[in-house]
Design a protein around this motif. Structure first.
Motif, mmCIF file in Angstrom:
data_model
loop_
_atom_site.group_PDB
_atom_site.id
_atom_site.type_symbol
_atom_site.label_atom_id
_atom_site.label_comp_id
_atom_site.label_asym_id
_atom_site.label_seq_id
_atom_site.Cartn_x
_atom_site.Cartn_y
_atom_site.Cartn_z
ATOM 1 N N ARG A 30 54.305 64.548 54.372
ATOM 2 C CA ARG A 30 54.971 63.237 54.460
ATOM 3 C C ARG A 30 56.307 63.343 55.201
ATOM 4 O O ARG A 30 56.701 62.407 55.897
ATOM 5 C CB ARG A 30 55.177 62.664 53.060
ATOM 6 N N TYR A 31 56.965 64.469 55.023
ATOM 7 C CA TYR A 31 58.247 64.665 55.700
ATOM 8 C C TYR A 31 58.061 64.678 57.218
ATOM 9 O O TYR A 31 58.880 64.111 57.956
ATOM 10 C CB TYR A 31 58.896 65.969 55.245
ATOM 11 N N GLU A 32 56.993 65.307 57.685
ATOM 12 C CA GLU A 32 56.738 65.366 59.121
ATOM 13 C C GLU A 32 56.505 63.974 59.697
ATOM 14 O O GLU A 32 56.951 63.661 60.806
ATOM 15 C CB GLU A 32 55.548 66.280 59.398
ATOM 16 N N LEU A 33 55.828 63.118 58.952
ATOM 17 C CA LEU A 33 55.633 61.735 59.389
ATOM 18 C C LEU A 33 56.965 60.982 59.378
ATOM 19 O O LEU A 33 57.263 60.225 60.304
ATOM 20 C CB LEU A 33 54.624 61.030 58.467
ATOM 21 N N TRP A 34 57.755 61.190 58.321
ATOM 22 C CA TRP A 34 59.073 60.553 58.246
ATOM 23 C C TRP A 34 59.941 61.009 59.419
ATOM 24 O O TRP A 34 60.654 60.197 60.026
ATOM 25 C CB TRP A 34 59.751 60.931 56.932
ATOM 26 N N LYS A 36 59.110 61.982 62.418
ATOM 27 C CA LYS A 36 58.708 61.344 63.682
ATOM 28 C C LYS A 36 59.152 59.884 63.718
ATOM 29 O O LYS A 36 59.619 59.385 64.741
ATOM 30 C CB LYS A 36 57.190 61.435 63.850
ATOM 31 N N ASP A 37 58.996 59.204 62.578
ATOM 32 C CA ASP A 37 59.361 57.785 62.523
ATOM 33 C C ASP A 37 60.871 57.578 62.563
ATOM 34 O O ASP A 37 61.338 56.504 62.955
ATOM 35 C CB ASP A 37 58.803 57.147 61.240
ATOM 36 N N TYR A 38 61.627 58.589 62.156
ATOM 37 C CA TYR A 38 63.081 58.443 62.085
ATOM 38 C C TYR A 38 63.669 58.114 63.454
ATOM 39 O O TYR A 38 64.508 57.217 63.587
ATOM 40 C CB TYR A 38 63.710 59.727 61.534
ATOM 41 N N VAL A 39 63.227 58.840 64.481
ATOM 42 C CA VAL A 39 63.741 58.605 65.838
ATOM 43 C C VAL A 39 63.270 57.252 66.355
ATOM 44 O O VAL A 39 64.012 56.533 67.028
ATOM 45 C CB VAL A 39 63.298 59.739 66.780
ATOM 46 N N LYS A 40 62.032 56.877 66.001
ATOM 47 C CA LYS A 40 61.527 55.568 66.425
ATOM 48 C C LYS A 40 62.372 54.449 65.832
ATOM 49 O O LYS A 40 62.667 53.454 66.488
ATOM 50 C CB LYS A 40 60.072 55.397 65.973
ATOM 51 N N ASN A 41 62.769 54.628 64.581
ATOM 52 C CA ASN A 41 63.517 53.581 63.883
ATOM 53 C C ASN A 41 65.006 53.576 64.211
ATOM 54 O O ASN A 41 65.661 52.535 64.130
ATOM 55 C CB ASN A 41 63.337 53.733 62.366
ATOM 56 N N HIS A 48 69.174 65.641 68.215
ATOM 57 C CA HIS A 48 68.059 65.404 67.305
ATOM 58 C C HIS A 48 66.708 65.758 67.910
ATOM 59 O O HIS A 48 65.725 65.879 67.195
ATOM 60 C CB HIS A 48 68.031 63.930 66.866
ATOM 61 N N GLY A 49 66.641 65.880 69.223
ATOM 62 C CA GLY A 49 65.332 66.063 69.838
ATOM 63 C C GLY A 49 64.508 64.817 69.638
ATOM 64 O O GLY A 49 65.001 63.695 69.761
ATOM 65 N N ASN A 50 63.266 64.993 69.264
ATOM 66 C CA ASN A 50 62.374 63.851 69.049
ATOM 67 C C ASN A 50 62.081 63.608 67.567
ATOM 68 O O ASN A 50 61.166 62.862 67.232
ATOM 69 C CB ASN A 50 61.054 64.066 69.801
ATOM 70 N N LYS A 51 62.838 64.264 66.687
ATOM 71 C CA LYS A 51 62.555 64.144 65.263
ATOM 72 C C LYS A 51 63.837 64.008 64.454
ATOM 73 O O LYS A 51 64.903 64.437 64.861
ATOM 74 C CB LYS A 51 61.784 65.386 64.766
ATOM 75 N N GLY A 52 63.673 63.410 63.250
ATOM 76 C CA GLY A 52 64.764 63.398 62.294
ATOM 77 C C GLY A 52 64.936 64.794 61.709
ATOM 78 O O GLY A 52 63.988 65.581 61.656
ATOM 79 N N THR A 53 66.116 65.113 61.264
ATOM 80 C CA THR A 53 66.413 66.453 60.768
ATOM 81 C C THR A 53 66.550 66.473 59.249
ATOM 82 O O THR A 53 66.606 65.429 58.585
ATOM 83 C CB THR A 53 67.728 66.963 61.381
ATOM 84 N N ALA A 54 66.633 67.689 58.708
ATOM 85 C CA ALA A 54 66.847 67.850 57.273
ATOM 86 C C ALA A 54 68.173 67.234 56.851
ATOM 87 O O ALA A 54 68.299 66.685 55.750
ATOM 88 C CB ALA A 54 66.809 69.335 56.913
ATOM 89 N N GLU A 91 61.650 57.840 47.472
ATOM 90 C CA GLU A 91 61.981 56.651 48.266
ATOM 91 C C GLU A 91 61.686 56.840 49.752
ATOM 92 O O GLU A 91 61.008 56.012 50.376
ATOM 93 C CB GLU A 91 63.457 56.301 48.084
ATOM 94 N N LYS A 92 62.166 57.928 50.326
ATOM 95 C CA LYS A 92 62.051 58.103 51.768
ATOM 96 C C LYS A 92 60.654 58.506 52.219
ATOM 97 O O LYS A 92 60.258 58.202 53.349
ATOM 98 C CB LYS A 92 63.074 59.133 52.257
#
Length: 270
Positions: A30-34, A36-41, A48-54, A91-92
């Motif tokens: 689920r974190y990997e999906l989150w 990817k969506d983080y940068v989209k949102n 950050h590259g193309n992903k949200g970070t820890a 939540e996230k």
């Protein structure tokens, strides 16, 4: 030849590690999906590259996030997930509740592997192994025990699944686990000291002790029941007396009644 220990308490090392691994994988998916969506949102940000970070996920402690994702535990997260990060994960990552983080939304996906592992974890201890020693031949294993009494017996398996599901929500045989000054107690509703000490879900604190309670309260009794039932059936078949009567202990009758209720319940659903 296996070494049988008489007096040791089971540690359930392999079972605990399996549950930690399953939980880490569940969160990581689920974190990997989150991520990817983080940068989209939020749009692409520098560094950050193309992903949200820890750090984006949990600024208070990104190292904790990385340890959870890699199934690493230390003195800061001895039970993998800390109480503070748990609501953030729910939540996230879109879990339905806290119990789902620890136990998933479909226990059937891993129950067979878990129960076999739990039995293997106690198979070297005489106080447990004695329950099935006479049933297993020299060439048979825990796998054959599970296959005979659960895989081939839908009622027993349904009973086991129902009891384990209640267990994950801290409800087993009308009893609950209560933490009192860091001491784990297993008590009935009338014995509970404070609702504040009693959780509506089961976390991984004192996990070996919790697995021991489930093994002692559910897993071993249902195996005893299944072996005793088979023994009685064979005795009746081979008996020359047409109306042979066998006495059953209280636990045998209790499990038998629960299985009957499950059978009636499944009939109503079909």
């Amino acid at each position: 030849m296996d070494i049988i220990n008489e007096d040791k308490k089971p540690t359930f090392d392999k079972s605990c590690e399996l549950l930690y691994s399953l939980t880490s994988n569940r969160i990581r998916e689920r974190y990997e999906l989150w991520s990817k969506d983080y940068v989209k949102n939020h749009g692409k940000m520098e560094g950050h590259g193309n992903k949200g970070t820890a750090f984006d996920f949990y600024p208070e402690d990104r190292n904790l996030v990385n340890r959870i994702l890699k199934n690493k535990r230390n003195e800061d997260n001895p039970y993998l997930i800390t109480p503070k990060i748990l609501p953030v994960i729910v939540e996230k990552l879109g879990f339905n509740d806290k119990a789902e983080v620890f136990w998933g939304d479909d226990i059937k996906q891993y129950l067979e592997k878990l129960f076999k592992t739990m039995l293997q974890d106690v198979n070297h201890l005489y106080s447990y192994r004695k329950h099935w020693t006479d049933f297993l031949s020299a060439n048979e294993s825990i796998d054959s025990l599970y296959y005979t009494f659960f895989s081939e017996n839908e009622e027993n398996l349904d009973y086991l699944e129902d009891e384990f599901l209640d267990f994950t929500y801290n409800n087993l045989n009308k009893k609950t686990f209560v933490e009192c000054d860091d001491v784990l107690e297993f008590m009935s509703e009338s014995e509970k000291i404070s609702q504040n000490n009693c959780s509506v879900y089961l976390d991984f604190k004192n996990l070996p002790n919790k697995l021991k309670v489930f093994t002692d309260e559910v897993l071993i009794p249902i195996i005893d029941y299944a072996i005793q039932e088979r023994f009685i059936t064979d005795m009746v078949k081979n008996s020359e007396e047409p109306n042979v009567f066998f006495e059953h202990d209280e636990k045998f009758e209790e499990i038998k009644n629960k299985l009957k209720k499950l059978k009636l319940k499944s009939k109503k659903l079909t």
